[in-house]
Enzyme design. Structure first.
Site, PDB file in Angstrom:
ATOM      1  N   ASP A  55      11.115   2.408  -4.106  1.00 58.62           N
ATOM      2  CA  ASP A  55       9.977   2.086  -3.243  1.00 58.62           C
ATOM      3  C   ASP A  55       8.725   2.681  -3.884  1.00 58.62           C
ATOM      4  OD1 ASP A  55      12.248   1.517  -1.644  1.00 58.62           O
ATOM      5  OD2 ASP A  55      11.126   1.911   0.205  1.00 58.62           O
ATOM      6  N   LYS A 107       9.628  -5.447   4.276  1.00 55.83           N
ATOM      7  CA  LYS A 107      10.023  -4.193   4.928  1.00 55.83           C
ATOM      8  C   LYS A 107       8.846  -3.606   5.695  1.00 55.83           C
ATOM      9  CE  LYS A 107      11.665   0.519   3.997  1.00 55.83           C
ATOM     10  NZ  LYS A 107      12.167   1.473   2.969  1.00 55.83           N
ATOM     11  N   LYS A 156       6.341  -4.239   1.219  1.00 55.28           N
ATOM     12  CA  LYS A 156       6.525  -3.248   2.278  1.00 55.28           C
ATOM     13  C   LYS A 156       5.166  -2.846   2.839  1.00 55.28           C
ATOM     14  CE  LYS A 156       8.365   1.487   2.794  1.00 55.28           C
ATOM     15  NZ  LYS A 156       9.121   2.566   2.105  1.00 55.28           N
TER      16      LYS A 156
END
Length: 322
Positions: free
Chosen positions: A159, A258, A222
């Site tokens: 991430d 996400k 995300k």
């Protein structure tokens, strides 16, 4: 040297002309349709009023559990805390073996090996934040070293955070090149690109960041780090779901979404699942393509699941407090 997966290569190749220079990339991103903020928020609010009952609700609760990236990202994290989190990820409710496992455990790079050992061969992934998370204020080589350390320790997913300063000052090619370099350094690990939507100021910027991340090779886009005041919202997540839907229509490449930060209740999670189904479609209703970045959310999902099966809530010690 790691090779670029075919899907990522296909997505990037489709926009080779757009990424040829700062000027062409700016022209492409600023040529995207403007976002109707009122319409977007009204649509998100309307979808949030949908309700589901009984069997459908039970399915939604289990699906949401299976989509969680169970997360601990604190300076005070210890190996013991990470091991406990890994155990909970594999067996969220030790009293009910039918409870689904979560999708992943998300930790800092120095805790990846511990998390990997804790989840064993369960199928739960280990994700690691990298690239000088959460601010992203470091030289590229430092960011890439961060990624390589996490991958070497066994991370299945990375991430990363984008350089918001570069993005907001219009240096889009710098952001693009950093994402592409991190994708290369990630090897076989899937890459989630974090925009920190609360710092991007406008919906138009969130749309531009979504497309920039996808054409640079993101496997997931995300919303947030969870470390700022405004994180995932139904409206910004709806906008990103529209982006991945349109990107697949144009390129054939599917990218995950996400939302992270601020999603704490089962009711909230179900609203987001409705957004997914009604915007991107059923192909995204799977933890390979949709995740929740959360920790406390799991506790409420477990409580609601238990209530649905027994007709009552258990005592306060039914689930662990994270």
């Amino acid at each position: 040297m790691a090779t670029t997966p075919p899907s990522t290569a296909a997505g990037r190749a489709a926009f080779a002309d757009a990424t040829a220079s700062d000027a062409t990339l700016r022209r492409f991103l600023h040529g995207l349709p403007g976002v109707d903020a009122v319409g977007l928020e009204a649509r998100a609010a309307a979808l949030g009023t949908r309700s589901i009952k009984t069997t459908a609700k039970a399915y939604a609760l289990d699906l949401a559990i299976s989509m969680i990236d169970l997360t601990t990202l604190e300076g005070a994290d210890t190996a013991g805390k990470v091991r406990a989190l890994g155990t909970k990820a594999v067996h969220p409710d030790p009293t009910d073996p039918e409870t689904p496992k979560v999708a992943a455990v998300c930790v800092y790079p120095d805790m990846v090996a511990t998390a990997k050992q804790a989840v064993g061969g369960s199928g739960v992934k280990v994700a690691s934040v990298a690239t000088a998370f959460p601010a992203g204020r470091a030289a590229l080589e430092v960011k890439l070293a961060d990624v390589r350390d996490a991958v070497a320790a066994g991370a299945d997913e990375i991430d990363m955070v984008i350089d918001r300063g570069a993005f907001l000052s219009g240096r889009y090619l710098k952001v693009y090149e950093e994402i592409a370099a991190v994708k290369q350094a990630s090897g076989a690990a899937r890459l989630k690109v974090i925009f920190e939507t609360g710092e991007l100021s406008t919906y138009d910027n969130i749309r531009r960041a979504s497309w920039l991340g996808m054409i640079a090779g993101a496997d997931f886009i995300k919303t947030s780090t969870g470390k700022v005041a405004v994180n995932a919202t139904p409206a910004n997540t709806l906008l990103m779901l529209q982006a991945v839907r349109d990107f697949r229509t144009q390129t054939g490449v599917q990218v995950g979404v996400k939302p992270a930060g601020g999603i704490r209740t089962a009711k909230d999670a179900v609203k987001f699942l409705v957004l997914v189904n009604e915007t991107a479609g059923g192909d995204w209703l799977d933890n390979h393509w949709f995740r929740f970045g959360a920790s406390s959310l799991l506790n409420d999902l477990l409580m609601q699941r238990q209530k649905l099966s027994t007709g009552r809530y258990s005592g306060p010690d039914y689930v662990t407090v994270d």
